[in-house]
Design a protein around this motif. Structure first.
Motif, PDB file in Angstrom:
ATOM      1  N   LYS A  45       0.752  -1.368   0.174  1.00 30.10           N
ATOM      2  CA  LYS A  45       0.018   0.042  -0.181  1.00 30.10           C
ATOM      3  C   LYS A  45       0.912   1.234  -0.140  1.00 30.10           C
ATOM      4  N   PRO A  46       0.303   2.031  -0.780  1.00 27.72           N
ATOM      5  CA  PRO A  46       1.116   3.523  -0.880  1.00 27.72           C
ATOM      6  C   PRO A  46       1.614   4.050   0.571  1.00 27.72           C
ATOM      7  N   SER A  47       2.780   4.453   0.699  1.00 25.47           N
ATOM      8  CA  SER A  47       3.044   4.900   2.173  1.00 25.47           C
ATOM      9  C   SER A  47       4.177   6.045   1.801  1.00 25.47           C
ATOM     10  N   LEU A  48       4.454   6.844   2.828  1.00 24.89           N
ATOM     11  CA  LEU A  48       5.227   8.060   2.745  1.00 24.89           C
ATOM     12  C   LEU A  48       6.690   7.874   2.850  1.00 24.89           C
ATOM     13  N   ILE A  49       7.047   6.862   3.764  1.00 26.04           N
ATOM     14  CA  ILE A  49       8.293   6.693   3.607  1.00 26.04           C
ATOM     15  C   ILE A  49       9.266   5.488   3.107  1.00 26.04           C
ATOM     16  N   ARG A  50      10.338   6.030   2.249  1.00 30.84           N
ATOM     17  CA  ARG A  50      10.907   5.030   1.242  1.00 30.84           C
ATOM     18  C   ARG A  50      11.326   4.016   1.988  1.00 30.84           C
ATOM     19  N   ILE A  51      11.893   3.686   3.139  1.00 28.41           N
ATOM     20  CA  ILE A  51      12.771   3.039   3.599  1.00 28.41           C
ATOM     21  C   ILE A  51      11.914   1.759   4.176  1.00 28.41           C
ATOM     22  N   GLU A  52      10.390   2.181   4.360  1.00 26.72           N
ATOM     23  CA  GLU A  52       9.473   1.344   4.950  1.00 26.72           C
ATOM     24  C   GLU A  52       8.510   1.134   3.583  1.00 26.72           C
ATOM     25  N   ALA A  53       8.752   1.153   2.539  1.00 26.56           N
ATOM     26  CA  ALA A  53       7.952   1.039   1.334  1.00 26.56           C
ATOM     27  C   ALA A  53       8.014  -0.522   1.225  1.00 26.56           C
ATOM     28  N   ASP A  54       7.085  -1.129   0.399  1.00 24.63           N
ATOM     29  CA  ASP A  54       7.067  -2.213   0.063  1.00 24.63           C
ATOM     30  C   ASP A  54       7.524  -2.525  -1.486  1.00 24.63           C
ATOM     31  N   GLU A  55       7.687  -3.882  -2.015  1.00 20.50           N
ATOM     32  CA  GLU A  55       8.441  -3.949  -3.235  1.00 20.50           C
ATOM     33  C   GLU A  55       7.696  -3.374  -4.543  1.00 20.50           C
TER      34      GLU A  55
END
Lengths: 505, 505
Positions: free
Chosen positions: A346-356
């Motif tokens: 799901k779309p999120s704000l933080i790059r390092i927590e983003a899914d693949e």
């Protein structure tokens, strides 16, 4: 010994000394990030300063100039070994980059970098871009001047890209990023509308740190990480570091309420580490004894993190073991539900927590900004607004403040421009390599189910790892896959995987 | 800036650079002994080689020669700071030692040292002195030549002693060691005949490593060790290392069937660490930022190990806590029985396992041998027999093989001659300092019972620690105690303590 042999030997001794200093620097960095006592840090930074200056001095010394001059003549090029020839090439690139910047200007820039990092930290804490803005403006100005000193072909930003991913230009990136975006953005929308979303609550139950560590160690072993040539430690921002091929350390971070941080983080760093552990020993002591580029490095970490670690067949083998280390919260969770949960997108704000799936979109936001900055199309002062706009355009989410927006990454504060695209490039490289691997190892999924990962590691070692920096990134890619950069493989993989998980078809 | 100020500044920069390299070397050594992966060691040794050569080069460079020449003139001596003056003195001593040995000879010696260490390891494993003998003969020969190069006053062996304990000569040692021996030998006999021996079986019951670690951490804290300026790790041969005053690390070794190794080892290393943590920050980056001699260093570790750690009043405070960490085996053991057990004394073969009463006798065996070797009174080939004879004479025990005899210590294989006496000197210094401390802190025992150890640490910091190497060892001793080396204090302490424990009177 004739003249050429003598100079070759002197040159190799010279780079050996440089690599010894670099190894000491690497160990100090590792130590500072894994438990060095805080009161010693100030003095330790002085030590880093002395050693780094020495490496810089050696790389731009009169001796280096002479070695490079002699060894670059056609007569010498013919007679020296291939390792020397490639080492000369590396050193020459460095020499020219370093020599073209006036010493005084470079010194000012180093001071600016170090100040900017601490200002950025404060700015991020306070979520206030205006504090960081004047520093970022200066950093950009310096880099613009450096581009003039260094020269450029085509787009000015190419010169910065070249530092991290030689051969990959704005022209190439515009094309592949465009293709990727065109397919990923609708996929993200479709997922957000899917009624078949994974359940994830069980992911966030308590999982004791010591148990996470035990499981991480077991996974490292299965992936083929050699503990006689490395160790696992805890840190705040996980990393892997190759001090020499016999000492490649990985670090991880334990979140007792979200095991994914440690488990997938460890697998990711293990991918980097397998690269460094398996570089040919012939390259030790030369500038070639390291990954050839950021992108190729990231291709190895992402290969393991996503194509192995987030693969259902890997968990077919490991889910029972995993449950043993956990505290019972997965006992009623089926393998399939677990697999879908760890692949939630799901779309999120933080790059390092983003899914693949969404990760590349975060990278593209940064790419567009950097490209704009160095082509005078965007001004630093407009970055927060530009950032937020792009996030909405690509991901459909908008940061509420600069800490979760433009200030989230450390890179720019250290003057690293041109680095971000490597993350997405690595992902595309990995997808291409996976396709090529399937031709030699059509039983890839079975290998995962059998825990026979050594075969996969050996394939990567043969094709990628052992070469260190003897080959340029696009040369590796061509040799492994028979083609150049191609976004199609990653797109196909993502469409298939997420289509299944979210039942989109 | 005038000429003198300029040279002073250049000199201080030069030694700062040397101390930066030394700090990096220190960190590498710590790392190699606390978990560095074994496959990286070969390359790491190369790194050590490069850094050590650089320190050596800087200490004997043309620049150093010039700085020392200029700064040693009476005019300069008057104008430079005290720290610079003492630093010049240190560097000059080093410079002259290093310069007097022909470079080629020194190179050969370094190679010999490294070979000898590995030969010694094998010889010890096989308990076969004949393997090590030819190497030891060469090491002794080199050192005899060095003595000629360096010159000597009085006894030839004085020159070697001076490297570890400036000011302490054979004349001094013969006297104090004679005095000590005269009193200790009969005390050891009396103890062996005593019918009032402590019971010790409870010492050897299982005590889990993790619990030993927790207790060790608690003790370190109580002793005043600053965890913001250090850390505790596990190793095979425990040591403390001061990288800079803000980063002084201790290590220990856990034996699950004998907690004494970890507990008293940690307290010992803590004594070293408190010295290094509390050196004045003004000395950072100079050659003065370390303990002033081996003997004074050992005085601090032995002070804590014996006068604090083996003191009944310390255990009055800590025995209950200790029992909590143990697994119940001490629940029926009274404080008094525990105290007597940890102070058991009996002649043994291995120095590093000896108790505080017999320890000095082990040192004297080595002293007599070294003195004999460098005065051509003993030959290397006769060492095993001489060793065994001396052990019988001093301790009444005789090794059955060379591994538990003449081959037990690593020192000689690394060319360290003149080092051993420091261990016994440190013990005498400590006893003298304890007496002096009692004048200022007559409530010493109460402080231990209250766990108020910071007062003791502060006293030692004021008198010893903060000065680093600004004062010579005998200068420290004189300033602290108002007298020179005197074995009487140690003798009185041992007679009283062991008289009570074994009810000898």
């Amino acid at each position: 010994m004739n003249k050429i042999e003598t100079v070759e030997k002197q040159f190799l001794n010279h780079v050996k000394k440089m690599s010894a200093y670099s190894e000491a620097i690497g160990l100090i960095h590792w130590d500072m990030r894994t438990g060095a006592p805080k009161n010693g840090v100030e003095q330790r930074s002085e030590v880093l300063g002395v050693l780094s200056s020495e490496v810089f001095a050696l790389s731009t010394s009169k001796e280096m100039e002479e070695y490079l001059e002699v060894l670059s003549t056609p007569e010498c090029q013919e007679k020296i070994s291939e390792i020397t020839r490639k080492s000369v090439e590396e050193c020459k690139k460095d020499y020219e980059r370093n020599k073209k910047i006036p010493a005084e200007e470079y010194r000012e820039y180093v001071i600016l970098q170090s100040k900017s990092e601490s200002v950025w930290e404060t700015a991020k804490e306070k979520a206030d871009f205006s504090l960081f803005q004047p520093y970022l403006e200066k950093l950009v100005e310096y880099n613009k001047k450096f581009i003039e000193y260094w020269g450029y072909e085509g787009n000015k930003y190419n010169t910065l890209l070249d530092d991290y991913e030689p051969g990959v230009t704005v022209e190439v990136l515009d094309q592949v990023f465009g293709q990727l975006r065109e397919k990923i953005v609708p996929l993200v929308s479709a997922i957000s509308e899917s009624t078949h979303k994974p359940k994830t609550d069980f992911l966030f139950q308590s999982f004791p740190k010591e148990q996470q560590r035990e499981f991480s160690l077991a996974v490292l072993k299965e992936l083929g990480y050699d503990f006689d040539s490395g160790r696992l430690d805890e840190t705040v921002h996980p990393f892997a570091t190759g001090l020499n091929p016999g000492d490649v350390r990985v670090t991880t971070k334990y979140d007792e309420n979200d095991f994914r941080s440690a488990v997938f983080g460890t697998i990711h760093e293990c991918g980097h580490a397998l690269y460094e552990q398996n570089i040919s020993k012939d390259l030790i002591g030369t500038p070639l004894c390291g990954g050839t580029s950021m992108g190729i490095h990231e291709s190895q970490s992402l290969f393991y993190e996503n194509f192995v670690g987030r693969n259902k067949h890997f968990w077919t083998k490991n889910y029972e073991l995993f449950k043993k280390y956990a505290k019972g919260q997965f006992d009623d969770v089926s393998l399939n539900d677990f697999y879908r949960a760890i692949n939630e997108s799901k779309p999120s704000l933080i790059r390092i927590e983003a899914d693949e799936l969404t990760y590349s979109l975060h990278v593209m936001v940064r790419y567009e900004i950097e490209k704009g900055l160095f082509n005078d199309e965007i001004e630093v002062k407009d970055l927060p607004e530009f950032w937020n706009m792009k996030m909405e355009e690509y991901l459909g989410v908008r940061p509420e403040n600069d800490a979760e927006g433009v200030l989230q990454d450390v890179h720019w504060s250290g003057g690293s421009f041109g680095y971000f695209p490597s993350y997405a490039l690595g992902y595309m490289y990995a997808a291409q390599m996976k396709e090529a691997m399937l031709k030699d190892l059509p039983n890839f999924d079975e290998l995962l189910e059998d825990g026979n990962l050594v075969v996969i590691r050996e394939w990567l070692t043969e094709k990628v790892h052992r070469h260190g920096s003897m080959k340029k990134p696009l040369e590796i890619l061509q040799d492994v896959t028979g083609e150049g950069l191609n976004a199609e493989y990653l797109i196909r993989y993502l469409e298939k995987k997420y289509g299944e998980i979210y039942q989109l078809s």
